[in-house]
Design a protein around this motif. Structure first.
Motif, short mmCIF file in Angstrom:
data_model
loop_
_atom_site.label_atom_id
_atom_site.label_comp_id
_atom_site.label_asym_id
_atom_site.label_seq_id
_atom_site.Cartn_x
_atom_site.Cartn_y
_atom_site.Cartn_z
N UNK A 1 0.83 -1.21 0.00
CA UNK A 1 0.00 0.00 0.00
C UNK A 1 0.86 1.25 0.00
N UNK A 2 2.01 1.19 0.64
CA UNK A 2 2.90 2.35 0.70
C UNK A 2 3.77 2.52 -0.54
N UNK A 3 3.66 1.59 -1.47
CA UNK A 3 4.50 1.66 -2.65
C UNK A 3 4.16 2.86 -3.51
N UNK A 4 5.12 3.29 -4.28
CA UNK A 4 4.93 4.47 -5.13
C UNK A 4 3.81 4.27 -6.14
N UNK A 5 3.59 3.01 -6.52
CA UNK A 5 2.59 2.72 -7.55
C UNK A 5 1.21 3.22 -7.16
N UNK A 6 0.94 3.31 -5.86
CA UNK A 6 -0.39 3.75 -5.46
C UNK A 6 -0.50 5.27 -5.34
N UNK A 7 0.63 5.97 -5.37
CA UNK A 7 0.60 7.43 -5.39
C UNK A 7 -0.07 8.07 -4.21
N UNK A 8 0.09 7.47 -3.03
CA UNK A 8 -0.58 8.00 -1.86
C UNK A 8 0.16 9.23 -1.33
N UNK A 9 -0.57 10.23 -0.82
CA UNK A 9 0.08 11.45 -0.31
C UNK A 9 0.76 11.24 1.03
N UNK A 10 0.43 10.16 1.75
CA UNK A 10 1.04 9.92 3.06
C UNK A 10 1.27 8.43 3.24
N UNK A 11 2.17 8.10 4.17
CA UNK A 11 2.44 6.71 4.47
C UNK A 11 1.35 6.13 5.36
N UNK A 12 1.12 4.84 5.17
CA UNK A 12 0.06 4.16 5.92
C UNK A 12 0.69 3.18 6.90
N UNK A 13 0.27 3.23 8.15
CA UNK A 13 0.82 2.32 9.14
C UNK A 13 -0.23 1.40 9.74
N UNK A 14 -1.49 1.72 9.59
CA UNK A 14 -2.56 0.91 10.18
C UNK A 14 -3.12 -0.10 9.19
N UNK A 15 -3.40 -1.32 9.67
CA UNK A 15 -3.92 -2.38 8.81
C UNK A 15 -5.29 -2.02 8.28
N UNK A 16 -6.17 -1.50 9.13
CA UNK A 16 -7.52 -1.17 8.67
C UNK A 16 -7.49 -0.12 7.56
N UNK A 17 -6.67 0.91 7.74
CA UNK A 17 -6.55 1.94 6.70
C UNK A 17 -5.97 1.36 5.42
N UNK A 18 -4.98 0.48 5.57
CA UNK A 18 -4.37 -0.14 4.41
C UNK A 18 -5.39 -0.97 3.63
N UNK A 19 -6.20 -1.72 4.35
CA UNK A 19 -7.22 -2.55 3.69
C UNK A 19 -8.23 -1.68 2.95
N UNK A 20 -8.61 -0.57 3.56
CA UNK A 20 -9.58 0.32 2.93
C UNK A 20 -9.01 0.95 1.66
#
Length: 422
Positions: free
Chosen positions: A243-262
Motif C-alpha cells: 500500500x505504501x509503494x509508489x505505484x499507489x501514489x498516496x500522499x502519506x504513508x500508511x501504518x494501520x492495517x484497517x486503513x491499508x485494507x480500505x
C-alpha cells in the motif's frame, strides 16, 4: 516468406538454491509437411526475429539468460547472429554431429562472444572432449542414464571447468542426487511442472492466507480481515509495503492495517492474497520462484485472454485470474486440490474449472496449460475452441503475461506492486 505462426514456451533453469537463473525458450512453428533445410532456417529466423525484435526480449527474459536450441542447419547459418550474444546461450542439440566443421563454427561463435551449451549429454567421447574447451554449460540427460553412469560422467566433465546442468529432473530423489554430485544448474518437470511436487510442509502463514482468501471471496467484514492479519505479522508487513509503494501514489504513508485494507480495496486485496499464497508457501518465499511465476503467469494470461474474448466483463476476468492462479494449489501444498478448495467456498464456475477443467473457464485453463508445453498441435486444437482468438493475439498476450510474471521477482516484498491496466 510470411512470418510463421508460433508461440513461445519457457522452461525455468534454476541454481543450487532453486533461484531462477535462466529460461530455455521453446519455439514452435506450424509445419504442414517436411520442409527443405533452407525453409527450416528461414522459419526459425522469422520466429526468432519476431520474438526478440517484435515482442521484446526484455518482456520474455527480464534480466535472465535465454537458452536457444540450435539444429545443425541453424548452427551453420548466419541467422543466429540476430540473437543478442550477451543475453543468450546457444544450445547445440544432441542431433548435431560434432564434426571438425561444427567445432570450427563453434569456435567462431565463441570468439564472437556467444556462450555455448551441449544438450542431452549421456556419454563422454573424443568428439565431446574436443569441443569442451568452447563450451560453458553441459546439460546432462539424467533420465537416460543410470545413477552410476551420471556419476561417472560428472567425474569426467568436472576437470574441464564447465557448468553442469542436470536436465529432465522430475523427482526429489533425482534433484538431491544431482545436487550431491555437484551439479550447478537444474531443469525439469520437478521445477517447471510443479504438479509432480508432493509432500511439502505447509507454512503457517500460507494457511492463514487461504483463510484470508476465503474471507475476501465471501466479502467478509474488514474487522474479520484485520483479525486474520493480526495472526501473521509477516503478511501485515507485506501488505503495508504494498500500500505504501509508489505505484499507489498516496500522499502519506500508511501504518494501520484497517486503513491499508480500505485504501487497497477488495479487488486489489484479492489479487495480492492469491499471489502471496504462492510466494509465502514456495520453497524460497519469493516471487522469483518458478512455481510462483508459473502460477502468476497462468493467472494473468487467463485474465487478459478473458478481457480479449469477453471485453467489459471484469467479473469474469477476475474469475479467470483466480482460476489460473489457483490451478497449482495442489503442487503448492502437496495435497489433492479438492481437499484444498473445500473450505474456500469458491464460485461454482471457478470450482468446476479447477477440479474438472470443465466449463468456459476450464477450457481456457486447458489452453493456457497446453501453451506451457510449447506443443503447437495441442495448442492449435485447443485454440479452435475460441474462433474469435487469433494466433497473433495469443502470442502477444503470452509475452505480456511472461513480462508481468517476471516483474514479480523484482519486488522486495515478493508481490506485484499494482494491477496492470488492460
Amino acid at each position: 516468406m510470411p512470418t510463421p505462426q508460433f508461440f513461445l514456451g519457457r522452461q525455468p533453469i534454476v541454481g543450487r538454491q532453486r533461484e531462477l537463473v535462466a529460461y530455455e525458450l521453446l519455439f514452435r512453428t506450424s509445419q504442414d509437411n517436411n520442409a527443405e533445410v533452407q525453409d527450416d532456417v528461414a522459419a526459425s529466423a522469422a520466429v526468432m526475429q519476431h520474438a526478440f525484435s517484435g515482442l521484446g526480449l526484455h518482456a520474455v527474459l527480464e534480466d535472465k539468460l535465454g537458452f536457444i536450441n540450435l539444429s545443425e542447419p541453424l548452427l551453420r547459418s548466419d541467422v543466429i547472429e540476430i540473437l543478442p550474444r550477451e543475453r543468450v546461450v546457444l544450445e547445440i542439440l544432441e542431433t548435431v554431429p560434432l564434426t571438425p566443421a561444427v567445432i570450427e563454427r563453434c569456435r567462431a561463435l565463441r570468439a564472437a562472444g556467444y556462450r555455448l551449451a551441449l544438450d542431452d549429454v549421456i556419454r563422454f567421447d573424443e568428439a565431446q572432449k574436443a569441443i569442451l574447451p568452447l563450451i560453458e554449460v553441459v546439460k546432462l540427460d539424467v533420465l537416460a542414464m543410470q545413477s552410476r553412469e551420471t556419476e561417472a560422467l560428472v567425474r569426467h566433465l568436472k576437470p574441464f571447468g564447465v557448468q553442469l546442468l542436470a536436465e529432465k529432473v522430475d523427482s526429489t530423489l533425482q534433484r538431491d542426487f544431482c545436487h550431491e554430485l555437484g551439479c550447478d544448474l537444474f531443469q525439469g518437470y520437478y521445477f517447471a511442472r510443479p504438479t509432480i511436487l508432493s509432500g511439502k510442509p505447509v507454512q503457517p502463514s500460507a494457511m492463514l492466507l487461504l483463510k484470508l482468501l476465503n474471507q475476501v471471496a465471501t466479502d467478509a467484514e474488514t474487522e474479520e480481515l484485520e483479525d486474520t492479519l493480526k495472526h501473521a505479522p509477516d503478511l501485515t508487513v507485506h501488505l503495508l509495503r504494498l500500500v505504501n509503494s509508489v505505484a499507489f501514489g498516496l500522499p502519506r504513508k500508511i501504518s494501520g492495517v484497517r486503513t491499508a485494507l480500505t485504501l487497497l480495496g477488495r479487488a486489489q486485496l484479492h489479487r495480492w492474497v492469491q499471489i502471496m499464497v504462492f510466494a509465502q508457501q514456495s520453497a524460497t518465499h519469493t516471487a522469483a520462484d518458478p512455481l510462483v511465476q508459473t502460477a502468476a503467469l497462468r493467472g494473468h494470461l487467463m485474465e487478459r485472454l478473458c478481457q480479449t474474448l469477453q471485453p467489459g466483463d471484469e467479473a469474469m476476468a477476475d474469475r479467470a485470474f483466480m482460476t489460473g492462479m489457483l490451478s497449482l494449489l495442489d503442487a503448492l501444498f502437496g495435497k489433492p486440490i479438492a481437499e484444498i478448495l473445500q473450505p474456500l467456498n469458491l464460485e461454482e464456475k471457478v470450482q468446476e474449472a479447477l477440479l474438472h477443467r470443465s466449463g468456459w473457464l476450464g477450457q481456457l485453463l486447458r489452453l493456457v496449460e497446453g501453451m506451457e508445453l510449447a506443443d503447437h498441435d495441442v495448442t492449435a486444437t485447443l485454440l479452435a475452441g475460441f474462433p474469435q482468438l487469433q494466433w497473433d493475439q495469443l502470442n502477444r498476450l503470452q509475452i505480456e503475461a511472461m513480462s508481468w510474471a517476471a516483474r514479480l521477482g523484482r519486488e522486495e516484498s515478493g508481490v506485484a506492486s499494482s494491477r496492470e491496466p488492460a
